[in-house]
Write a protein that holds these residues in place. Structure first.
Motif, PDB file in Angstrom:
ATOM      1  N   HIS A 191       0.875  -1.195   0.000  1.00 18.12           N
ATOM      2  CA  HIS A 191       0.000   0.000   0.000  1.00 18.12           C
ATOM      3  C   HIS A 191       0.902   1.231   0.000  1.00 18.12           C
ATOM      4  O   HIS A 191       1.634   1.455   0.969  1.00 18.12           O
ATOM      5  CB  HIS A 191      -0.881  -0.052   1.256  1.00 18.12           C
ATOM      6  N   HIS A 213       1.530   5.418  -2.156  1.00 12.88           N
ATOM      7  CA  HIS A 213       0.998   6.462  -3.045  1.00 12.88           C
ATOM      8  C   HIS A 213       2.116   7.158  -3.825  1.00 12.88           C
ATOM      9  O   HIS A 213       3.263   7.210  -3.379  1.00 12.88           O
ATOM     10  CB  HIS A 213       0.217   7.482  -2.220  1.00 12.88           C
ATOM     11  N   HIS A 258      -5.081   6.890  -4.623  1.00 11.52           N
ATOM     12  CA  HIS A 258      -6.447   7.063  -4.126  1.00 11.52           C
ATOM     13  C   HIS A 258      -7.482   7.033  -5.245  1.00 11.52           C
ATOM     14  O   HIS A 258      -7.253   7.539  -6.339  1.00 11.52           O
ATOM     15  CB  HIS A 258      -6.568   8.387  -3.378  1.00 11.52           C
ATOM     16  N   GLU A 303      -6.188   2.457  -3.977  1.00 11.97           N
ATOM     17  CA  GLU A 303      -6.831   2.476  -2.666  1.00 11.97           C
ATOM     18  C   GLU A 303      -8.213   3.075  -2.922  1.00 11.97           C
ATOM     19  O   GLU A 303      -8.382   4.300  -3.013  1.00 11.97           O
ATOM     20  CB  GLU A 303      -6.053   3.321  -1.646  1.00 11.97           C
ATOM     21  N   ASP A 316       1.869   2.476   3.566  1.00 11.33           N
ATOM     22  CA  ASP A 316       0.982   3.580   3.163  1.00 11.33           C
ATOM     23  C   ASP A 316       1.842   4.829   2.920  1.00 11.33           C
ATOM     24  O   ASP A 316       1.479   5.951   3.298  1.00 11.33           O
ATOM     25  CB  ASP A 316      -0.089   3.819   4.238  1.00 11.33           C
ATOM     26  N   HIS A 349       3.678   8.024   1.482  1.00 10.02           N
ATOM     27  CA  HIS A 349       3.342   9.159   0.615  1.00 10.02           C
ATOM     28  C   HIS A 349       4.621   9.834   0.105  1.00 10.02           C
ATOM     29  O   HIS A 349       4.573  10.894  -0.512  1.00 10.02           O
ATOM     30  CB  HIS A 349       2.427  10.148   1.343  1.00 10.02           C
TER      31      HIS A 349
HETATM   32 ZN   LIG Z   1      -3.182   5.134   1.557  1.00 11.01          ZN
END
Ligand SMILES: [Zn+2]
Ligand SMILES: [Zn+2]
Length: 247
Positions: free
Chosen positions: A8, A10, A41, A74, A195, A197
Motif C-alpha cells: 500500500h 501512493h 487514491h 486504494e 501507506d 506518501h
Molecule cells: Zn493510503
C-alpha cells in the motif's frame, strides 16, 4: 521477520504524495523488496488521479527494475452499502485493491453506528475485487470486530497493519492492536504496509512490526513475510502472472 513486499503506497498521482512511480519502484528495489503495490487514491478523494489514470495503468510493466509491481488502487468506501469509487471494469483490471474508509468521503447526515459499520465491512468482504482491508481501526467507524474479522479470513481478504496509522491516525492504534489480536485468534492473514506518501517510506514499517511482535503474532499469517507465501496468495486471488522465479 523479513518483509518482502510493501502492499500500500501512493505516488504524485494522488497529488498529496510526492514521489513518482519510478522512484517508488527504485526505493522498493533498494530495500530488496520482491514486490510493491502502487495504490493511489480512488476518484472521490480530493486531488485524486485523473479520469483515465486507472484504466491506463497497465502501461506500467508488471516487472519493472526487477520488482514485481502490483498496479492497484486504494478505493474509497463511500457509504454503508460498501460502494466503491471506481467502476467495476477498472476494479477488474487492477492487480491489487485496498478498500478504505476516509471520513471526509462518508455520508455526513448522521454519526455512524456499530451496526452500520459492521454491515459495511461484511458487504466489503463479499466484494471479489477487494484484496486488502485498509486501516479499519478508526474509533468513529468501529465495527463488530469479533463478527467481521473471521469473515475477512473466510473471504480471502488481507487485513492491513498500516505503518502510517502510527503517524496520522494515532487514535486508531488501540483498535489496530485489538484487530491484530483477533486476526491471530481467528487465523486471519494480514499484510504489513507503509501507506507511504514519499518514497523514502517504502519498506519502512518499524512500528507495525513492533505491534505484531508485542502480541506474538504468528509469522505464517503475515502474507508479505515470505516470497513463497506472497506468490501463493497472488496465484490464488489475483490474475497477476507470477514468474517462476527462484525466491
Ligand atoms: Zn493510503
Ligand atoms: Zn487511506
Amino acid at each position: 521477520m523479513k518483509l518482502i513486499a510493501d502492499t500500500h503506497c501512493h505516488t504524485i498521482a494522488s497529488t498529496h504524495a510526492y514521489s513518482s512511480l519510478t522512484e517508488v519502484v527504485r526505493a522498493a528495489k533498494a530495500k530488496g523488496l520482491y514486490a510493491v503495490a502502487v495504490t493511489d487514491h480512488g476518484y472521490a478523494m480530493p486531488g485524486a488521479p485523473g479520469k483515465w489514470y486507472f484504466s491506463n495503468l497497465g502501461v506500467v510493466p508488471q516487472y519493472f527494475e526487477g520488482v514485481l509491481v502490483l498496479r492497484g488502487a486504494e478505493a474509497n468506501l463511500l457509504d454503508y452499502s460498501a460502494r466503491l469509487d471506481l467502476p467495476e471494469n477498472e476494479l477488474e483490471s487492477l492487480d491489487w485493491v485496498v478498500a478504505s474508509i476516509h471520513d471526509p468521503l462518508m455520508p455526513k447526515d448522521h454519526e455512524p453506528t456499530v451496526e452500520e459499520c459492521t454491515a459495511l465491512w461484511l458487504r466489503a468482504a463479499q466484494n471479489p475485487h477487494i484484496r486488502v482491508i485498509g486501516h479499519s481501526g478508526s474509533p468513529k467507524y468501529r465495527y463488530d470486530y469479533e463478527r467481521v474479522i473471521p469473515e475477512f479470513g473466510r473471504c480471502g481478504k488481507l487485513v492491513e497493519i498500516n505503518e502510517n496509522s502510527f503517524s496520522v491516525r494515532k487514535s486508531s492504534i488501540p483498535n489496530c492492536v485489538e484487530i491484530a489480536k483477533l486476526c491471530k485468534k481467528y487465523g486471519v492473514p494480514v499484510v504489513v504496509n507503509s501507506d507511504a506518501h514519499f518514497h523514502t517510506q517504502i519498506g519502512n514499517f518499524p512500528r507495525a512490526e513492533q505491534l505484531l511482535q508485542e502480541i506474538d503474532f504468528p509469522e505464517e499469517l503475515v502474507v508479505n513475510a515470505s516470497v513463497e507465501r506472497f506468490r501463493t496468495y497472488l496465484r490464488q486471488h489475483t490474475h497477476v502472472e507470477v514468474w517462476p522465479r527462484e525466491s
